[in-house]
Design a protein around this motif. Sequence first.
Motif, short mmCIF file in Angstrom:
data_model
loop_
_atom_site.label_atom_id
_atom_site.label_comp_id
_atom_site.label_asym_id
_atom_site.label_seq_id
_atom_site.Cartn_x
_atom_site.Cartn_y
_atom_site.Cartn_z
N PRO A 41 0.82 -1.23 0.00
CA PRO A 41 0.00 0.00 0.00
C PRO A 41 0.85 1.27 0.00
O PRO A 41 0.95 1.97 1.00
N VAL A 42 1.49 1.53 -1.14
CA VAL A 42 2.31 2.73 -1.30
C VAL A 42 1.73 3.55 -2.45
O VAL A 42 0.81 3.12 -3.15
N TYR A 43 2.28 4.73 -2.65
CA TYR A 43 1.84 5.61 -3.74
C TYR A 43 2.57 5.19 -5.00
O TYR A 43 3.70 5.60 -5.27
N HIS A 44 1.92 4.35 -5.81
CA HIS A 44 2.53 3.85 -7.03
C HIS A 44 2.54 4.95 -8.10
O HIS A 44 1.60 5.75 -8.19
N SER A 45 3.57 4.93 -8.91
CA SER A 45 3.71 5.98 -9.93
C SER A 45 2.64 5.90 -11.00
O SER A 45 2.38 6.89 -11.70
N SER A 55 -9.30 16.94 -3.23
CA SER A 55 -8.63 17.24 -1.96
C SER A 55 -7.22 16.68 -1.98
O SER A 55 -6.99 15.54 -2.38
N LYS A 56 -6.26 17.46 -1.53
CA LYS A 56 -4.87 17.05 -1.51
C LYS A 56 -4.41 16.63 -0.12
O LYS A 56 -3.21 16.47 0.11
N GLN A 57 -5.33 16.45 0.80
CA GLN A 57 -4.92 16.04 2.14
C GLN A 57 -4.54 14.56 2.14
O GLN A 57 -5.02 13.78 1.33
N PRO A 58 -3.65 14.15 3.04
CA PRO A 58 -3.17 12.77 3.06
C PRO A 58 -4.28 11.81 3.45
O PRO A 58 -5.21 12.17 4.17
N TYR A 59 -4.16 10.58 2.97
CA TYR A 59 -5.15 9.57 3.32
C TYR A 59 -4.48 8.19 3.41
O TYR A 59 -3.47 7.93 2.77
N VAL A 60 -5.07 7.34 4.24
CA VAL A 60 -4.56 5.98 4.43
C VAL A 60 -5.10 5.09 3.32
O VAL A 60 -6.28 5.15 2.97
N LYS A 61 -4.24 4.24 2.77
CA LYS A 61 -4.66 3.38 1.67
C LYS A 61 -5.42 2.15 2.15
O LYS A 61 -6.41 1.75 1.55
N ASN A 62 -4.94 1.52 3.20
CA ASN A 62 -5.54 0.28 3.67
C ASN A 62 -5.85 0.39 5.15
O ASN A 62 -4.95 0.32 5.98
N LYS A 63 -7.11 0.59 5.48
CA LYS A 63 -7.50 0.76 6.87
C LYS A 63 -7.70 -0.57 7.59
O LYS A 63 -7.77 -0.61 8.82
N ARG A 64 -7.82 -1.64 6.83
CA ARG A 64 -7.99 -2.95 7.44
C ARG A 64 -6.63 -3.52 7.85
O ARG A 64 -5.61 -3.21 7.22
N PRO A 65 -6.59 -4.38 8.85
CA PRO A 65 -5.32 -5.01 9.24
C PRO A 65 -4.75 -5.81 8.08
O PRO A 65 -5.50 -6.42 7.30
N TYR A 406 9.88 7.70 1.76
CA TYR A 406 8.63 7.17 1.21
C TYR A 406 7.63 6.92 2.34
O TYR A 406 8.03 6.62 3.48
N LEU A 407 6.37 7.03 2.01
CA LEU A 407 5.30 6.68 2.93
C LEU A 407 4.78 5.29 2.60
O LEU A 407 4.63 4.94 1.43
N TYR A 408 4.50 4.52 3.64
CA TYR A 408 3.92 3.18 3.49
C TYR A 408 2.52 3.20 4.08
O TYR A 408 2.34 3.58 5.24
N ASN A 409 1.55 2.82 3.29
CA ASN A 409 0.13 2.79 3.67
C ASN A 409 -0.47 4.19 3.83
O ASN A 409 -1.46 4.37 4.52
N MET A 410 0.15 5.17 3.22
CA MET A 410 -0.40 6.52 3.19
C MET A 410 0.00 7.19 1.88
O MET A 410 1.12 6.98 1.39
N VAL A 411 -0.91 7.98 1.35
CA VAL A 411 -0.63 8.77 0.15
C VAL A 411 -0.82 10.25 0.47
O VAL A 411 -1.84 10.64 1.05
N TYR A 412 0.19 11.02 0.15
CA TYR A 412 0.07 12.47 0.22
C TYR A 412 0.06 12.97 -1.22
O TYR A 412 1.10 12.99 -1.89
N PRO A 413 -1.10 13.36 -1.74
CA PRO A 413 -1.22 13.69 -3.17
C PRO A 413 -0.29 14.79 -3.65
O PRO A 413 -0.03 14.88 -4.86
#
Length: 425
Positions: A41-45, A55-65, A406-413
């Motif tokens: 769950p990373v920000y793939h190119s 919205s350009k605010q950050p968000y979590v990609k995978n909220k489930r365990p 790099y962020l893991y499990n989060m995307v900052y647009p």
Amino acid sequence: RNIIQNHSHLLLLYFFYAFCILYVLALICFKIHSPFWFHQPVYHSYELYPRIRFSKQPYVKNKRPPRQGIFCDTKHIVTSSVSDVTPECWAKIVYLLQGHYMDGNYVLNHISVPMIQKRLYGDSYVSCYWEDRLVEMPKGKWIEQLDVENLYGFLGSCPKVLHFSKFPKEQWNILEWNWMCIHEKYKSQKLIQKMIQTHVLQHRLKDSGFSGVHLFSKNSELCKGIVPLVKYSIYTFVLRDTTIHKLPRNYSIRCLNKNHLDLWRAIYVQMVAQYEVAALPDMAYTLDWLTNERYHIYVTVYRIEKVEHVHGVYVLENTCMSWEDESLTKPYMVRLAASMNFGKVHLHDPRQILYFRGFVNCLQEFLLDKKEFGILEIPCVSDNDILLAKWQEKYEMRNVTESAYYLYNMVYPRSPIPSSDFIVL
């Protein structure tokens, strides 16, 4: 006219089909080229959603365990809190890091247990990779057990708070991966991928309330197919004696200690506000820096009409590394981890000459007590770029390394952000 419209519609349709086919082919190529990161769950190119998202605010990609995947190895990789690590295990961790954390042909790692524990504070976690060994049991039976005498892989993660100044309400408790180290014996087997996936899984099982967001850095060989949060360069210089201009009389230098708690709190708050992204430990943890020498924090203060103002903040770090170079009489390396031109605007210093001069004087004061340091490393993050521009006029650069976070499990647009808008400690 109808014929022209039909042709236009057909062209748009063909263009859409061609785009879809090329996009699918790109996905297939990326999966073949980097099968590990493709499933993470990373920000793939190749992702379009973050780029077109309003919205350009950050968000979590995978909220489930996370679920146990093909890269997990819970049999050989053991994850535990640092509070549960035994002295014997710490000794094996140090032994592995000293020999395999950096290229031993050029750099020596002077790592100790107290040094690691300063960096893995609070609710930090570690993962260790152990091999199997056959153990003879009663009645001639043989069983496999973990060989805890020989450590072949290590990964640590420490808690931090991720701040976004453009979205002040977005403050995320995350973990930063540190000390990703694999024994030479296993580097060709891509053990680090198993270490990462298993560490994420087992930590989440132990701490179900965790956000699942991680931060990590890569040097030299950057991750392919992932959009970095920030990309920057690390510059290395060999120090030599030069003429140093003193600061004006209304300036003073302070090396922060336990008597400067309020001043450090004000600096911490300013760091969060001044940079677009700030990855810092919780303030309670940072107060320990004023006594345990995790960082050496210097501040220049000037006085105008009996009122004191902070100008420059310079955070120096003992890397616990030295260069294997016989020509160097002082082979140990100090890092300018971060610097901040407090408040950005000081009307009496429009060209930021006093900001640079403050750094040089603070570095000189540091070296008076630490005479073994002869190498300076400056990552181009925070306001280090201001200092680098002037520093390169005096000192010869010895090495440049491309790096990224790099962020893991989060995307900052808004990624990647300028390196001068990012600070991490």
